[in-house]
Design a protein around this motif. Structure first.
Motif, PDB file in Angstrom:
ATOM      1  N   PHE A 111      61.220  97.583 122.137  1.00  0.00           N
ATOM      2  CA  PHE A 111      60.812  98.531 121.100  1.00  0.00           C
ATOM      3  C   PHE A 111      60.571  97.804 119.779  1.00  0.00           C
ATOM      4  N   SER A 112      59.887  98.489 118.859  1.00  0.00           N
ATOM      5  CA  SER A 112      59.490  97.877 117.596  1.00  0.00           C
ATOM      6  C   SER A 112      60.680  97.482 116.728  1.00  0.00           C
ATOM      7  N   ASP A 113      61.859  98.048 116.969  1.00  0.00           N
ATOM      8  CA  ASP A 113      63.037  97.648 116.199  1.00  0.00           C
ATOM      9  C   ASP A 113      63.740  96.442 116.827  1.00  0.00           C
ATOM     10  N   GLY A 114      63.201  95.890 117.919  1.00  0.00           N
ATOM     11  CA  GLY A 114      63.755  94.704 118.555  1.00  0.00           C
ATOM     12  C   GLY A 114      64.663  94.987 119.732  1.00  0.00           C
ATOM     13  N   TYR A 158      56.826  80.018 129.017  1.00  0.00           N
ATOM     14  CA  TYR A 158      55.614  80.592 128.458  1.00  0.00           C
ATOM     15  C   TYR A 158      55.849  82.095 128.295  1.00  0.00           C
ATOM     16  N   ARG A 159      55.525  82.608 127.117  1.00  0.00           N
ATOM     17  CA  ARG A 159      55.684  84.035 126.876  1.00  0.00           C
ATOM     18  C   ARG A 159      54.363  84.602 126.360  1.00  0.00           C
ATOM     19  N   TYR A 160      53.998  85.746 126.905  1.00  0.00           N
ATOM     20  CA  TYR A 160      52.744  86.411 126.546  1.00  0.00           C
ATOM     21  C   TYR A 160      53.050  87.867 126.200  1.00  0.00           C
ATOM     22  N   SER A 161      52.892  88.199 124.923  1.00  0.00           N
ATOM     23  CA  SER A 161      53.212  89.558 124.484  1.00  0.00           C
ATOM     24  C   SER A 161      51.937  90.363 124.271  1.00  0.00           C
ATOM     25  N   TYR A 162      52.075  91.687 124.397  1.00  0.00           N
ATOM     26  CA  TYR A 162      50.947  92.580 124.173  1.00  0.00           C
ATOM     27  C   TYR A 162      51.493  93.863 123.521  1.00  0.00           C
ATOM     28  N   PRO A 163      50.882  94.286 122.413  1.00  0.00           N
ATOM     29  CA  PRO A 163      51.408  95.462 121.693  1.00  0.00           C
ATOM     30  C   PRO A 163      51.117  96.760 122.437  1.00  0.00           C
ATOM     31  N   VAL A 164      51.998  97.736 122.256  1.00  0.00           N
ATOM     32  CA  VAL A 164      51.834  99.069 122.863  1.00  0.00           C
ATOM     33  C   VAL A 164      51.813 100.098 121.733  1.00  0.00           C
ATOM     34  N   PHE A 165      50.804 100.960 121.766  1.00  0.00           N
ATOM     35  CA  PHE A 165      50.654 101.995 120.748  1.00  0.00           C
ATOM     36  C   PHE A 165      50.652 103.371 121.416  1.00  0.00           C
ATOM     37  N   GLY A 172      55.992  99.202 120.411  1.00  0.00           N
ATOM     38  CA  GLY A 172      56.690  97.953 120.681  1.00  0.00           C
ATOM     39  C   GLY A 172      55.768  96.991 121.417  1.00  0.00           C
ATOM     40  N   MET A 173      56.344  96.167 122.266  1.00  0.00           N
ATOM     41  CA  MET A 173      55.530  95.169 122.966  1.00  0.00           C
ATOM     42  C   MET A 173      56.034  94.965 124.387  1.00  0.00           C
ATOM     43  N   ILE A 174      55.098  94.465 125.212  1.00  0.00           N
ATOM     44  CA  ILE A 174      55.427  94.018 126.567  1.00  0.00           C
ATOM     45  C   ILE A 174      55.351  92.495 126.560  1.00  0.00           C
ATOM     46  N   VAL A 175      56.358  91.837 127.144  1.00  0.00           N
ATOM     47  CA  VAL A 175      56.388  90.380 127.171  1.00  0.00           C
ATOM     48  C   VAL A 175      56.430  89.910 128.623  1.00  0.00           C
TER      49      VAL A 175
END
Length: 526
Positions: A111-114, A158-165, A172-175
């Motif tokens: 989530f966006s709060d970490g 390796y980490r690849y994040s993608y934002p979720v709206f 937040g994001m998916i990693v």
């Protein structure tokens, strides 16, 4: 000393000089060829490693973006904080990801709060807060995809994040987390080399409890090859210079120049050290030297015996030996020429195969036009150029009306033929070299028009729509017309500095929605 003795002495001295000279020339030529070969292998290792790094970046960045777009139910569960539904939906998908990719480690929803909402590898991590980790913090602040090598509490990966709206609200994001050994595994497999990833000690201070081996300010965090499991091998490797030979446990290795590795910020955090086991080659070279020495000794003895037996007999043997050597050299030269021709043919065939594979990776098999992967690459280039030069960029989103009904009623073979003909028609409608038409997915096509105003884009869209309708593909089950038609959404922008390229696609997609809402078989502007 008699004349015969002088002749024998002079001939033997000359023979010794010739043998020593030949041995020196042979040894120097071997060293030269060995150095050239090792230098070539070193460059190949470097190029191969960099290419694998780029392919890893492209592969998994696209994969996490595709996961978000192709799993709306999972995203909805994330937005609604429905953990039970999330676990149910992801259980089989995570198993599939592990089966399809040996280097896949885990997938995390934050989530966006970490706060970690879901962690496929370690359920104990759920509920923990990672907002203080630089990679997560930068992803939250930018709300854009972030990718690359990351050092965290769990180690190097390796980490690849993608934002979720959720519409306009940032959720937040998916990693997606991938094992760091992907690049060196390919390096080890392709070159039969042993590779180790060494990270500067200051970057791994946060996981001091991990079982890492430290040497000269660097920590060994991952490796491929059994030799790296022995600390003595690592010490011997560090003592050796680039392309220098070193021995360990009775084996002979060659160390290559270090390959720098960077984190997701572009900072150099360490290097990959590679060693090649050359024990077999070394012993073969020594054996060849021994054989050559034995041959030279035999020649010397035979020469001495021949001289004592008579100068004429000696000369006769020399001529015979010379002819034999010339014949061997001729055969060897002929064999090498044949091998060179074979290698040239193989190289040409490989180049042809590479060109064919490149075309297959860029073209849609059914329609023959470019596919979505090629479009993404081309779109990135044109977007950057338009943003840099302040020029307008137009995009058409095209969808065949009621195509599912067409497939159901007329059959998939007829549907494939219709798709192929529509694709050809759309592609033939554009005339400028930079105009780009691609199959975007299913019955959906996309057309990129660099330096094209909205008015011109609308005119071209109408021309495309009319050309498709003029094909007169009968569609008696359509409530729009009795033939196959298309709906087109048009969008145009002049990209700004910090504007995301996805916005233009979203605008065109919204315009397409308007065209469908207004009855289909029409063009609408975003």
């Amino acid at each position: 000393m008699s004349i015969r003795g002088r002749i024998i002495s002079m001939v033997l001295l000359l023979e010794i000089v010739l043998m020593v000279t030949a041995a020196l020339l042979f040894f120097n030529e071997h060293k030269k060829r060995e150095h050239e070969t090792l230098f070539y292998i070193g460059n190949s290792l470097k190029n191969h490693f960099e290419r694998n790094a780029r392919e890893t970046e492209q592969r998994y960045s696209s994969r996490v973006a595709g996961f978000v777009k192709s799993n709306p139910a999972v995203i909805d569960a994330f937005i609604r904080k429905d953990s039970a539904r999330m676990v149910h939906l992801l259980e089989r998908k995570v198993e599939t990801l592990h089966k399809e990719d040996d280097f896949f480690y885990c997938i995390t929803f934050v989530f966006s709060d970490g706060t970690i909402f879901y962690h496929s590898k370690d359920l104990h991590r759920i509920g923990q807060n990672v907002a203080s980790i630089p990679f997560a913090r930068e992803g939250f602040e930018s709300r854009k995809p972030v990718s690359g090598l990351v050092l965290s509490l769990a180690g190097l990966a390796y980490r690849y994040s993608y934002p979720v709206f959720d519409q306009e609200r940032y959720v937040g994001m998916i990693v997606l987390v991938v094992e760091p050994t992907r690049a060196i595994t390919m390096l080890a497999d392709d070159y039969n080399a042993e590779c180790g990833i060494f990270v500067d000690r200051k970057y791994v201070a946060r996981f001091e409890d991990k079982n890492v081996r430290e040497i000269k300010g660097q920590a060994l965090v991952a490796w491929q090859g059994k030799s790296f499991s022995d600390a003595g091998f690592t010490e011997a490797l560090f003592k050796a210079k680039a392309l220098e030979r070193f021995e360990f446990s009775g084996q002979i290795y060659r160390r290559f120049a270090p390959l720098p590795i960077q984190n997701y910020r572009g900072e150099k955090i360490g290097e990959v050290l590679t060693a090649l086991n050359t024990t077999k080659e070394y012993h073969e070279f020594r054996a060849s030297l021994m054989h050559a020495g034995g041959l030279f000794f035999c020649v010397f003895i035979l020469t001495l015996m021949s001289l004592f037996g008579g100068t004429g007999f000696f000369l006769k043997q020399v001529r015979s030996l010379q002819e034999s050597l010339e014949l061997k050299v001729a055969k060897r030269t002929s064999a090498l020429q044949a091998l060179n021709e074979t290698l040239s043919l193989e190289i040409q065939e490989r180049k042809k195969a590479q060109r064919a594979l490149k075309e297959l990776s860029e073209k849609d098999v059914l329609t023959g036009i470019y596919n979505r992967r090629k479009f993404n690459t081309y779109y990135e280039t044109e977007w950057s150029a338009a943003r840099r030069e302040g020029r307008v960029l137009s995009l058409l989103m095209i969808d065949i009306d009621l195509f599912k009904i067409y497939n159901d009623r007329y059959g998939h073979l007829a549907g494939d033929q219709a798709l192929h003909q529509v694709a050809i028609t759309l592609n033939q409608t554009v005339s400028r070299p930079r105009d780009f038409v691609a199959r975007y997915g299913g019955e959906e096509f996309i057309c990129l028009l660099p330096e094209t105003s909205q008015q011109a884009a609308v005119q071209l869209a109408e021309t495309m729509r009319q050309h498709v309708e003029d094909l007169h593909y009968i569609h008696e089950f359509s409530d729009t017309a009795n033939v196959i038609t298309v709906s087109i959404g048009v969008a145009s922008v002049i990209p700004e500095k910090n504007q995301a390229k996805e916005e233009l696609i979203d605008l065109a997609d919204k315009a397409l929605y308007l065209a469908k809402r207004d009855g289909r078989n029409c063009t609408r502007i975003a």
